[in-house]
Write a protein that holds these residues in place. Structure first.
Motif, short mmCIF file in Angstrom:
data_model
loop_
_atom_site.label_atom_id
_atom_site.label_comp_id
_atom_site.label_asym_id
_atom_site.label_seq_id
_atom_site.Cartn_x
_atom_site.Cartn_y
_atom_site.Cartn_z
N GLN A 43 0.84 -1.20 0.00
CA GLN A 43 0.00 0.00 0.00
C GLN A 43 0.88 1.25 0.00
N GLY A 44 0.71 2.10 -0.99
CA GLY A 44 1.43 3.36 -1.06
C GLY A 44 2.82 3.23 -1.64
N ARG A 45 3.20 2.05 -2.08
CA ARG A 45 4.53 1.86 -2.67
C ARG A 45 4.37 1.55 -4.15
N THR A 46 5.36 1.91 -4.93
CA THR A 46 5.32 1.57 -6.35
C THR A 46 6.53 0.69 -6.68
N PHE A 47 7.61 1.30 -7.02
CA PHE A 47 8.80 0.57 -7.44
C PHE A 47 9.41 -0.26 -6.32
N SER A 48 9.30 0.21 -5.09
CA SER A 48 9.96 -0.47 -3.97
C SER A 48 9.16 -1.66 -3.42
N ALA A 49 7.92 -1.84 -3.84
CA ALA A 49 7.08 -2.90 -3.26
C ALA A 49 7.68 -4.29 -3.39
N PRO A 50 8.19 -4.72 -4.55
CA PRO A 50 8.74 -6.08 -4.63
C PRO A 50 9.97 -6.27 -3.75
N PHE A 51 10.69 -5.21 -3.48
CA PHE A 51 11.90 -5.34 -2.67
C PHE A 51 11.60 -5.30 -1.18
N LEU A 52 10.74 -4.36 -0.78
CA LEU A 52 10.44 -4.20 0.64
C LEU A 52 9.42 -5.23 1.14
N CYS A 53 8.63 -5.79 0.24
CA CYS A 53 7.59 -6.73 0.63
C CYS A 53 7.89 -8.13 0.08
N ARG A 54 9.15 -8.47 0.04
CA ARG A 54 9.57 -9.72 -0.59
C ARG A 54 8.98 -10.96 0.08
N GLY A 55 8.96 -11.00 1.40
CA GLY A 55 8.43 -12.17 2.11
C GLY A 55 6.97 -12.44 1.80
N PRO A 56 6.08 -11.47 2.03
CA PRO A 56 4.67 -11.70 1.70
C PRO A 56 4.45 -11.96 0.22
N LEU A 57 5.28 -11.37 -0.65
CA LEU A 57 5.15 -11.60 -2.08
C LEU A 57 5.44 -13.06 -2.42
N HIS A 58 6.48 -13.63 -1.82
CA HIS A 58 6.81 -15.03 -2.09
C HIS A 58 5.72 -15.96 -1.56
N VAL A 59 5.17 -15.65 -0.39
CA VAL A 59 4.09 -16.48 0.17
C VAL A 59 2.88 -16.44 -0.76
N MET A 60 2.53 -15.25 -1.23
CA MET A 60 1.38 -15.12 -2.12
C MET A 60 1.64 -15.83 -3.45
N ASN A 61 2.84 -15.67 -4.01
CA ASN A 61 3.16 -16.32 -5.28
C ASN A 61 3.14 -17.84 -5.15
N ASN A 62 3.65 -18.38 -4.05
CA ASN A 62 3.62 -19.83 -3.86
C ASN A 62 2.18 -20.34 -3.81
N CYS A 63 1.32 -19.61 -3.14
CA CYS A 63 -0.08 -20.00 -3.07
C CYS A 63 -0.72 -19.94 -4.45
N MET A 64 -0.39 -18.90 -5.22
CA MET A 64 -0.93 -18.78 -6.57
C MET A 64 -0.47 -19.93 -7.45
N LYS A 65 0.79 -20.35 -7.30
CA LYS A 65 1.30 -21.47 -8.09
C LYS A 65 0.54 -22.75 -7.78
N ILE A 66 0.18 -22.92 -6.51
CA ILE A 66 -0.52 -24.13 -6.10
C ILE A 66 -1.98 -24.11 -6.55
N HIS A 67 -2.64 -22.98 -6.36
CA HIS A 67 -4.10 -22.93 -6.52
C HIS A 67 -4.59 -22.31 -7.83
N ALA A 68 -3.77 -21.59 -8.54
CA ALA A 68 -4.22 -20.96 -9.78
C ALA A 68 -4.04 -21.94 -10.93
N THR A 69 -4.82 -22.99 -10.92
CA THR A 69 -4.75 -24.02 -11.94
C THR A 69 -5.67 -23.68 -13.10
N PRO A 70 -5.49 -24.31 -14.25
CA PRO A 70 -6.42 -24.05 -15.36
C PRO A 70 -7.86 -24.38 -15.00
N GLU A 71 -8.07 -25.38 -14.15
CA GLU A 71 -9.43 -25.72 -13.74
C GLU A 71 -10.06 -24.57 -12.95
#
Length: 151
Positions: A43-71
């Protein structure tokens, strides 16, 4: 004090692992919590979000990899198309209500009537069927046409 400190140290190590390691929890809870945590962090970040929010980003991406299936994507698409007609009707209802309210307010306050041509165009727009996929370019070359009538 010693009783409370000894009870906290006697807790099983698996529960402390689940509290510190978000991947030890069920994936759906992790995805919701991870996505919300990333959204709060970004929230309120642009360019720095992937760097400063790396931990939550990885958790969210791992969940997306598991659950964002074609089905899941197909199910979401089906749901969207099922509710498309409802959304269109709701949009039309709101537009008609807006026109009615505008007409009432003009009569109530004695304001000049809306230009008839503008009102006619707005009503025609409401009557037109919904188009999915946009409009076709007039210059676009169509299959089966011969000659230079393309671009």
């Amino acid at each position: 004090m010693s009783a409370s400190s000894s009870s906290s140290s006697s807790s099983p190590p698996s529960s402390s692992k689940s509290q510190t390691d978000p991947l030890a929890e069920p994936a759906t809870a992790v995805g919701v919590a991870g996505g919300a945590a990333f959204a709060d962090c970004a929230q309120g970040r642009t360019f720095s979000a992937p760097f400063l929010c790396r931990g939550p980003l990885h958790v969210m991406n791992n969940c997306m990899k598991i659950h964002a299936t074609p089905e899941e994507q197909d199910a979401a698409r089906e749901e969207w198309f099922e509710k498309r007609v409802e959304r269109q009707k709701e949009k039309e209802r709101k537009a008609r209500r807006k026109l009615e309210q505008e007409k009432f307010l003009r009569e109530w306050w004695g304001l000049p009537e809306k230009d008839r041509e503008i009102a006619r165009r707005e009503m025609e727009k409401l009557e037109r069927p919904e188009r999915i996929g946009g409009f076709v370019s007039e210059r676009r070359k169509r299959f089966g046409e011969e000659g230079g009538e393309g671009r």
